[in-house]
Motif scaffolding. Structure first.
Motif, PDB file in Angstrom:
ATOM      1  N   PHE A 117      79.785  29.811  42.068  1.00 16.57           N
ATOM      2  CA  PHE A 117      80.783  28.753  42.106  1.00 16.57           C
ATOM      3  C   PHE A 117      82.196  29.319  42.136  1.00 16.57           C
ATOM      4  N   THR A 118      83.041  28.715  42.973  1.00 15.13           N
ATOM      5  CA  THR A 118      84.446  29.081  42.990  1.00 15.13           C
ATOM      6  C   THR A 118      85.310  27.837  43.169  1.00 15.13           C
ATOM      7  N   ASP A 119      86.412  27.831  42.467  1.00 17.99           N
ATOM      8  CA  ASP A 119      87.459  26.842  42.686  1.00 17.99           C
ATOM      9  C   ASP A 119      88.099  27.119  44.047  1.00 17.99           C
ATOM     10  N   ILE A 120      88.901  26.168  44.539  1.00 20.49           N
ATOM     11  CA  ILE A 120      89.597  26.358  45.819  1.00 20.49           C
ATOM     12  C   ILE A 120      91.105  26.489  45.609  1.00 20.49           C
ATOM     13  N   GLY A 121      91.727  25.481  44.986  1.00 15.24           N
ATOM     14  CA  GLY A 121      93.174  25.512  44.827  1.00 15.24           C
ATOM     15  C   GLY A 121      93.640  26.671  43.968  1.00 15.24           C
ATOM     16  N   ASN A 122      94.530  27.483  44.513  1.00 20.00           N
ATOM     17  CA  ASN A 122      95.094  28.672  43.871  1.00 20.00           C
ATOM     18  C   ASN A 122      94.063  29.765  43.617  1.00 20.00           C
ATOM     19  N   VAL A 123      92.906  29.655  44.272  1.00 18.87           N
ATOM     20  CA  VAL A 123      91.921  30.733  44.301  1.00 18.87           C
ATOM     21  C   VAL A 123      91.685  31.160  45.744  1.00 18.87           C
ATOM     22  N   LEU A 124      91.385  30.207  46.597  1.00 17.74           N
ATOM     23  CA  LEU A 124      91.189  30.480  48.023  1.00 17.74           C
ATOM     24  C   LEU A 124      92.338  29.954  48.873  1.00 17.74           C
ATOM     25  N   LEU A 125      93.080  29.029  48.307  1.00 12.56           N
ATOM     26  CA  LEU A 125      94.134  28.340  49.048  1.00 12.56           C
ATOM     27  C   LEU A 125      95.245  28.004  48.069  1.00 12.56           C
ATOM     28  N   ARG A 126      96.446  28.387  48.372  1.00 11.23           N
ATOM     29  CA  ARG A 126      97.579  28.110  47.501  1.00 11.23           C
ATOM     30  C   ARG A 126      97.850  26.612  47.454  1.00 11.23           C
ATOM     31  N   PHE A 178      80.709  20.964  45.683  1.00 13.85           N
ATOM     32  CA  PHE A 178      80.825  20.020  44.573  1.00 13.85           C
ATOM     33  C   PHE A 178      82.300  19.631  44.516  1.00 13.85           C
ATOM     34  N   VAL A 179      82.637  18.516  45.154  1.00 15.25           N
ATOM     35  CA  VAL A 179      84.016  18.059  45.321  1.00 15.25           C
ATOM     36  C   VAL A 179      84.240  16.847  44.424  1.00 15.25           C
ATOM     37  N   SER A 180      85.245  16.913  43.565  1.00 22.21           N
ATOM     38  CA  SER A 180      85.450  15.869  42.567  1.00 22.21           C
ATOM     39  C   SER A 180      85.606  14.489  43.192  1.00 22.21           C
ATOM     40  N   GLY A 181      86.327  14.405  44.299  1.00 18.08           N
ATOM     41  CA  GLY A 181      86.557  13.113  44.925  1.00 18.08           C
ATOM     42  C   GLY A 181      85.290  12.455  45.425  1.00 18.08           C
ATOM     43  N   ARG A 182      84.278  13.248  45.728  1.00 20.16           N
ATOM     44  CA  ARG A 182      82.988  12.701  46.142  1.00 20.16           C
ATOM     45  C   ARG A 182      82.131  12.320  44.939  1.00 20.16           C
ATOM     46  N   LEU A 183      82.315  13.033  43.830  1.00 17.71           N
ATOM     47  CA  LEU A 183      81.468  12.859  42.658  1.00 17.71           C
ATOM     48  C   LEU A 183      82.041  11.876  41.644  1.00 17.71           C
ATOM     49  N   GLY A 184      83.347  11.589  41.751  1.00 14.55           N
ATOM     50  CA  GLY A 184      83.968  10.631  40.852  1.00 14.55           C
ATOM     51  C   GLY A 184      84.300  11.176  39.480  1.00 14.55           C
ATOM     52  N   LEU A 185      84.266  12.490  39.327  1.00 13.24           N
ATOM     53  CA  LEU A 185      84.622  13.156  38.076  1.00 13.24           C
ATOM     54  C   LEU A 185      85.472  14.368  38.405  1.00 13.24           C
ATOM     55  N   TYR A 219      80.398  19.218  34.896  1.00 12.83           N
ATOM     56  CA  TYR A 219      79.684  20.482  34.779  1.00 12.83           C
ATOM     57  C   TYR A 219      78.185  20.230  34.606  1.00 12.83           C
ATOM     58  N   ALA A 220      77.834  19.196  33.839  1.00 14.55           N
ATOM     59  CA  ALA A 220      76.422  18.846  33.681  1.00 14.55           C
ATOM     60  C   ALA A 220      75.819  18.408  35.012  1.00 14.55           C
ATOM     61  N   MET A 221      76.587  17.651  35.795  1.00 15.06           N
ATOM     62  CA  MET A 221      76.137  17.219  37.103  1.00 15.06           C
ATOM     63  C   MET A 221      75.899  18.425  38.017  1.00 15.06           C
ATOM     64  N   VAL A 222      76.794  19.400  37.942  1.00 18.43           N
ATOM     65  CA  VAL A 222      76.668  20.613  38.745  1.00 18.43           C
ATOM     66  C   VAL A 222      75.403  21.386  38.347  1.00 18.43           C
ATOM     67  N   GLU A 223      75.172  21.525  37.051  1.00 20.03           N
ATOM     68  CA  GLU A 223      73.981  22.242  36.583  1.00 20.03           C
ATOM     69  C   GLU A 223      72.714  21.572  37.101  1.00 20.03           C
ATOM     70  N   GLN A 224      72.685  20.253  37.028  1.00 18.48           N
ATOM     71  CA  GLN A 224      71.521  19.525  37.523  1.00 18.48           C
ATOM     72  C   GLN A 224      71.373  19.700  39.030  1.00 18.48           C
ATOM     73  N   GLY A 225      72.503  19.678  39.732  1.00 20.33           N
ATOM     74  CA  GLY A 225      72.460  19.763  41.180  1.00 20.33           C
ATOM     75  C   GLY A 225      72.019  21.118  41.694  1.00 20.33           C
ATOM     76  N   CYS A 226      72.420  22.190  41.005  1.00 20.10           N
ATOM     77  CA  CYS A 226      72.077  23.520  41.505  1.00 20.10           C
ATOM     78  C   CYS A 226      70.769  24.041  40.928  1.00 20.10           C
ATOM     79  N   GLY A 227      70.337  23.469  39.788  1.00 28.46           N
ATOM     80  CA  GLY A 227      69.070  23.858  39.220  1.00 28.46           C
ATOM     81  C   GLY A 227      69.040  25.236  38.589  1.00 28.46           C
ATOM     82  N   ILE A 228      70.210  25.771  38.244  1.00 27.32           N
ATOM     83  CA  ILE A 228      70.297  27.087  37.624  1.00 27.32           C
ATOM     84  C   ILE A 228      70.771  26.921  36.186  1.00 27.32           C
ATOM     85  N   ALA A 229      70.145  27.646  35.271  1.00 28.51           N
ATOM     86  CA  ALA A 229      70.553  27.572  33.872  1.00 28.51           C
ATOM     87  C   ALA A 229      71.981  28.057  33.713  1.00 28.51           C
TER      88      ALA A 229
END
Length: 210
Positions: free
Chosen positions: A10-19, A135-142, A150-160
């Protein structure tokens, strides 16, 4: 990013990949003094957070402009000149993203980003279409740092949680991931991120050179 075999990265985008620098854009466009007055009069970060949480991009900005007629022109710039606020690319980080994927390491985005603005940004920046999953917040509503996301992400990726390593530039976002048992890296530039990837055995030093 993941530190276990078969994990998801997982990686953030703003100020990590794109200013992401709206203040800098307004400083250049209307001058620092007027920018400070604008941000004092209008809660532009709050407006943007609503977009990140799923509110429509254009309508939200135009509604805000309508509520602040003295600043309407400047507020509409958030829509019309948005890509100038979301620039430039952080090339070293993009190189690391691509080198991970070249080794077969999946990389997922985990970002506070409006659904509409993310779709538009994908037409402007090729690397935003290179993630294995978004995993884009605007699509997920959180939005980060809501633990429910974060719980939604864990469920979605299936990794502990202990199998994940997440990089983000905001300490509050990192803190929640750490509390959930994720490995974390507070991003302060591509060099530090590269060193962490080498330390975790995800890339060799030559692969991490940017």
């Amino acid at each position: 990013l993941s530190i276990t075999s078969g994990g998801v990265n997982f990686t953030d985008i703003g100020n990590v990949l794109l200013r992401w620098d709206p203040e800098g854009f307004y400083d250049r466009t209307i001058g620092p003094d007027r920018r400070q007055a604008l941000f004092a009069a209008v809660d532009l970060p709050g407006m943007n957070e609503r977009i990140d949480a799923g509110a429509p991009f254009r309508a939200t900005i135009m509604d805000c402009a309508g509520c602040h007629p003295d600043w309407a022109t400047e507020i509409r710039m958030w829509h019309d000149n948005w890509i100038e606020m979301a620039s430039p690319r952080i090339e070293g980080s993009i190189t690391l993203l691509r080198r991970l994927r070249a080794k077969g390491v999946p990389v997922f985005s985990l970002t506070n980003f409006g659904a509409d603005s993310f779709a538009y940004a994908q037409t402007q920046y090729d690397f935003l279409s290179e993630f294995d999953r978004d995993f884009v917040s605007g699509r997920l509503g959180l939005v980060k740092p809501d633990p429910r996301l974060y719980a939604m992400v864990e469920q979605g990726c299936g990794i502990a949680p202990e199998g994940l390593l997440f990089t983000d530039d905001r300490a509050e976002n990192i803190a929640v991931a750490r509390e959930r048992g994720w490995g974390v890296h507070l991003f302060d530039g591509p060099a530090g991120w590269a060193a962490r990837l080498v330390a975790e055995g995800l890339l060799t030093e030559s692969e991490a050179a940017t």
